[in-house]
Design a protein around this motif. Structure first.
Motif, short mmCIF file in Angstrom:
data_model
loop_
_atom_site.label_atom_id
_atom_site.label_comp_id
_atom_site.label_asym_id
_atom_site.label_seq_id
_atom_site.Cartn_x
_atom_site.Cartn_y
_atom_site.Cartn_z
N ASP A 136 -69.63 37.56 11.46
CA ASP A 136 -70.80 36.67 11.55
C ASP A 136 -71.83 37.15 12.57
OD1 ASP A 136 -69.80 35.15 9.50
OD2 ASP A 136 -68.84 33.68 10.81
N ALA A 144 -61.81 32.92 10.54
CA ALA A 144 -60.60 32.47 9.84
C ALA A 144 -60.68 32.64 8.33
CB ALA A 144 -60.34 31.00 10.18
N ARG A 145 -61.91 32.54 7.78
CA ARG A 145 -61.97 32.61 6.32
C ARG A 145 -61.63 33.99 5.77
NH1 ARG A 145 -67.09 32.84 8.34
NH2 ARG A 145 -68.59 34.24 7.37
N LEU A 166 -58.86 35.57 6.71
CA LEU A 166 -57.44 35.77 7.02
C LEU A 166 -56.56 35.52 5.80
CD1 LEU A 166 -57.17 33.89 10.46
CD2 LEU A 166 -57.95 36.22 10.01
N LYS A 167 -57.14 35.57 4.63
CA LYS A 167 -56.40 35.14 3.45
C LYS A 167 -55.60 36.24 2.76
CE LYS A 167 -59.31 31.18 2.55
NZ LYS A 167 -59.90 30.30 1.55
N ALA A 168 -55.65 37.44 3.29
CA ALA A 168 -54.93 38.54 2.65
C ALA A 168 -53.44 38.41 2.89
CB ALA A 168 -55.42 39.87 3.20
N SER A 193 -57.33 32.34 19.26
CA SER A 193 -56.17 32.27 18.37
C SER A 193 -55.23 33.46 18.53
CB SER A 193 -56.69 32.16 16.94
OG SER A 193 -56.24 33.20 16.13
N SER A 194 -54.01 33.29 17.99
CA SER A 194 -53.00 34.34 18.10
C SER A 194 -53.10 35.34 16.95
CB SER A 194 -51.61 33.71 18.11
OG SER A 194 -51.38 33.03 16.89
N ARG A 195 -54.08 35.17 16.07
CA ARG A 195 -54.16 36.01 14.87
C ARG A 195 -54.14 37.50 15.22
NH1 ARG A 195 -60.12 33.60 13.51
NH2 ARG A 195 -58.85 31.73 13.77
N GLU A 196 -53.11 38.18 14.76
CA GLU A 196 -53.03 39.62 14.97
C GLU A 196 -54.11 40.33 14.14
OE1 GLU A 196 -49.02 41.13 15.66
OE2 GLU A 196 -49.45 42.74 14.23
N HIS A 197 -54.62 39.59 13.14
CA HIS A 197 -55.70 40.12 12.31
C HIS A 197 -56.88 40.59 13.17
CE1 HIS A 197 -53.33 37.03 10.33
NE2 HIS A 197 -53.68 37.48 9.15
N ASP A 256 -62.18 34.23 16.83
CA ASP A 256 -62.94 33.76 15.66
C ASP A 256 -64.21 34.60 15.46
OD1 ASP A 256 -62.20 30.90 14.23
OD2 ASP A 256 -61.30 31.10 16.21
N GLN A 257 -64.72 35.22 16.54
CA GLN A 257 -65.85 36.13 16.38
C GLN A 257 -65.35 37.49 15.89
OE1 GLN A 257 -68.42 34.28 16.52
NE2 GLN A 257 -67.09 32.78 17.51
#
Lengths: 198, 470
Positions: free
Chosen positions: A47, A29-30, A32-34, A82-86, A24-25
């Motif tokens: 941030d 999450a905000r 990740l909308k692409a 998180s698992s976000r590959e982003h 998250d750092q």
């Protein structure tokens, strides 16, 4: 070829001596909308890097022109959450090709390997040496050799070896990814699937 | 040779072993949502691949959906675009899609079990780290990245080195007012957020045997917060009873055949784990976090530890407390709170709403509290109404929102404002997780409810006792 080949990387490094840097750092999450994989580097460490009014936070390392390079050096337990590959995409898109820490979270490490960013796990002592070397001279170069599986502080010659399984090593040296491998196994997978109970 | 539960399920899903490399690992069930799947579909197309088994993938929209006025068009164009991409990709490839407005829509880790998609002995993945939730049924379930989502779409496999095995035993009985969430937060506080990295966990012992299936889901859900790839609990009669007759569960002969397999899903007596830890259930209090990772938790009656008493770097610890605007030695009880969030894949199920209602019944929401109560699915929402819980919470001054991930990760409009302090039943208290500058205290639905009616961090046992005496 699925991504850049990785062989020997010689670069200055950006130090981030904070533990438990979570995804998250790395990318909140905000952002990740692409629906396409582009532009994530702009929001890397968003941030920590920018105030709410989008002006840069001067004391954050990415805003300090003294530090630059293709290697990011982080504290213990880098990439937790998180698992976000982003998160890996943001690291890559910003220009990093290697992340060094004394400990990585599993999913982040896997995501990096899957997109061609090399995670290099070193001992806590060696991590301290790297931070000290960068502090003494921000232009100090670090040499990461994938063929040799070594990481070396050029100025002092201090070196340590790191682990990577031979399958992933081969992939990174050649720029192959897992999908290249799996698509060649289709009939074997179909045979396996046919025998599954559900 | 003796095997653990994890070995049995893992080994039966290995399509090919690569020497000095990962296993080619078959996936029975694949969940996708709007945030981590669009790029996977783009990759699939650009390589000219197709979805190999569309019937093994299930799509639901949850991360990025509004929790009010779901019948209206989604306002944020970026969010709307992601929802549209999910719908179009699902339609193009023949994947089942429970989008916004569908009666089965809800958080992926809530609707999967509700509908019998989650089964014992299955391998389940999703581009979401809390996929570990499904381990409550004796499945191997874990979060994956988008590259791996593409792998599953195109080949129904991913490439994974087999993790090491850890067993966590919690024996004895839980105290009054102590919930599954507290058990999980307690374990994480003992292990730290990296204590189980590299491991897959099996939870064993009386406390988990006696726990409801929903409670087990809460515990397995939080496995990732101690770094574990996932956590699982051997299935038992409670598990089978929960699954039987769920819409997509096996029926008739298929059920009997599945039961034959499921009855073998336990750890053999002399099987060996790489690491084994044992805790006593009686040592666990209602928990609350005070810092910026889920490992920074304490019993609610305790004070924030001194930097010298915690493992890890002092600088990182002080940065964390600085962000929270807390001091070493502070008591947690009595801290004024601004927001309460009940919901998420951790605590957004019917039992969580029952717990919340049991405390707020006959009381009033504190004036300083903004409360967001978000059911995990429409099915949960319906049960809240059927069971009369909606009347109880409405009477107490609360409103119910529509299902979704909501303020857990604040991708939609449900953002805790900068500087505000929230007691949340969700899973992460990272800096800014619930909105830029927001400050989060993780706790159980009972702690959330007690705090919501008093306006300050409150030990739910004091209110529960009052009720029993009354």
């Amino acid at each position: 070829m699925a991504y850049d080949k990785f062989n020997i990387l010689t670069s200055t490094a950006v130090p981030l001596p904070i533990e438990n840097v979570d995804t998250d750092q790395i990318i909140p999450a905000r952002f990740l909308k692409a629906t396409e994989r582009k532009g994530f580097g702009d929001n890397l460490f968003r941030d920590w890097r920018y105030h709410n009014d989008n002006t840069p936070k001067e004391d954050f390392v990415l805003n300090n022109p003294t530090y630059s390079g293709k290697i990011l050096v982080g504290g213990k337990n880098f990439g937790s959450g998180s698992s976000r590959e982003h998160a890996a995409w943001a690291v890559y898109d910003y220009g990093f090709r290697c992340v060094v820490s004394s400990f990585f979270a599993d999913i982040f490490r896997g995501n990096c390997l899957n997109i061609g960013v090399l995670p290099v796990q070193v001992s806590p002592e060696f991590l301290e040496q790297i931070f000290a070397a960068i502090e003494a001279d921000p232009k100090t170069e670090i040499v990461v050799s994938l063929p040799e599986q070594t990481i070396t502080i050029k100025a002092t010659g201090a070196s340590e070896s790191f682990e990577i399984n031979s399958y992933k090593k081969e992939n990174m040296l050649n720029g192959y990814d897992d999908i290249d491998y799996l698509t060649k196994m289709k009939s074997e997978i179909q045979e396996f699937a046919a025998a599954r109970p559900f | 040779m003796s095997k653990t539960l994890f070995d049995k399920v893992w080994d039966s899903h290995v399509v090919r072993k690569i020497e000095n490399g990962p296993d080619v690992f078959f996936i029975d069930r694949h969940f996708i949502h709007e945030v981590t799947s669009p790029v996977a579909f783009l990759g699939l197309k650009s390589r000219g691949n197709t979805v190999l088994y569309p019937e093994r993938t299930f799509a639901t929209a949850d991360h990025n959906t509004p929790t009010i006025n779901q019948h209206l068009p989604v306002e944020d164009p970026l969010s709307a675009n992601q929802l549209k991409a999910l719908e179009e990709n699902a339609a193009e490839w023949g994947i089942s899609h429970w989008g916004l407005g569908h009666k089965k829509n809800g958080i992926v880790h809530v609707v999967g079990p509700e509908n019998g998609i989650t089964l014992p002995g299955a391998t389940i993945v999703c581009g979401d780290s809390h996929t570990s939730t499904h381990g409550a049924f004796g499945a191997i379930a874990f979060g994956i990245g988008t590259s791996e989502v593409e792998m599953v779409l195109s080949s129904q496999c991913i490439m994974q080195p087999k993790p090491k095995k850890m067993r966590i035993n919690v024996n004895g009985e839980l105290g009054f007012g102590v919930t599954p969430k507290d058990v999980a937060l307690y374990i994480i506080s003992q292990l730290t957020t990296s204590g189980a990295t590299g491991y897959f966990v099996e939870y064993a012992g009386d406390v988990f045997r006696n726990m409801t299936i929903e409670g087990r889901m809460t515990v397995c859900n939080l496995s990732i917060e101690m770094g574990a790839r996932g956590g699982m609990i051997a299935p038992d009669d409670k598990t089978f009873k929960y699954i039987k007759d769920k819409p997509l569960a096996p029926k008739g002969e298929a059920w009997d055949k599945a039961m034959e397999y499921w009855n073998k899903l336990y750890t053999d007596q002399d099987a060996v784990f790489d690491k084994e830890l044992t805790f006593n259930g009686a040592d666990i209090e209602p928990m609350i976090t005070y810092g910026t990772n889920p490992g920074m938790g304490i019993g609610i009656t305790n004070h924030i530890p001194d930097a010298s008493a915690v493992e890890g770097g002092v600088a990182t610890y002080k940065k964390s407390l600085g962000y929270m605007d807390f001091n070493e030695g502070d008591a947690m009880i009595g801290k004024p709170v601004d927001y309460v969030f009940l919901g998420s894949c951790t605590n957004g199920r019917i039992e969580d709403f029952r717990a919340f209602a049991s405390i707020v019944k006959g009381k009033k929401k504190a004036e300083n509290i903004t409360a967001w109560l978000v059911p995990g699915s429409h099915e949960v929402e319906d049960l809240i109404k059927e069971e009369g819980l909606l009347d109880i919470i409405t009477e107490a001054g609360f409103t119910l929102r529509e299902p979704g991930c909501s303020a857990c990760l604040a991708m939609n409009a449900d953002k805790i404002p900068a500087g505000k302090l929230a007691v949340s039943t969700s899973n992460r208290n990272f800096e800014g997780r619930q909105g830029p500058g927001s400050r989060t205290l993780l706790a159980s639905p009972l702690v959330a409810a007690a705090t919501a009616v008093t306006g300050v961090v409150t030990d739910p046992r004091t209110l529960l006792k009052e009720k029993i005496v009354a």
